[in-house]
Design a protein around this motif. Structure first.
Motif: not given
Length: 70
Positions: A1-10, A64-69
């Motif tokens: 599973m690849q983690k995708i880091v975001i710096d916004t709410e969504f 699969e891609y997991e959204v992470c803060a």
């Protein structure tokens, strides 16, 4: 599973797929999503504007891609 880091709410589902490298263009994302080729948290999702928040998992093309803060 690849983690995708975001710096916004969504992040929108189509933008997530582009950021993850699952597709190259927004048009490809649109076709894949609207064709039923993407799951969100285990359910098929055809809404390309779906808001993906940290903890959500998208599946596409066997990955699969997991959204992470940040």
């Amino acid at each position: 599973m690849q983690k995708i880091v975001i710096d916004t709410e969504f992040i929108r589902l189509d933008a997530l797929l582009k950021l993850a490298g699952a597709v190259e263009t927004g048009g490809q994302a649109k076709v894949l999503i609207q064709g039923g080729g993407v799951t969100v948290n285990g359910q098929i999702c055809t809404m390309r504007g779906k808001k993906m928040r940290p903890g959500d998992i998208a599946g596409a093309q066997g990955e699969e891609y997991e959204v992470c803060a940040q």
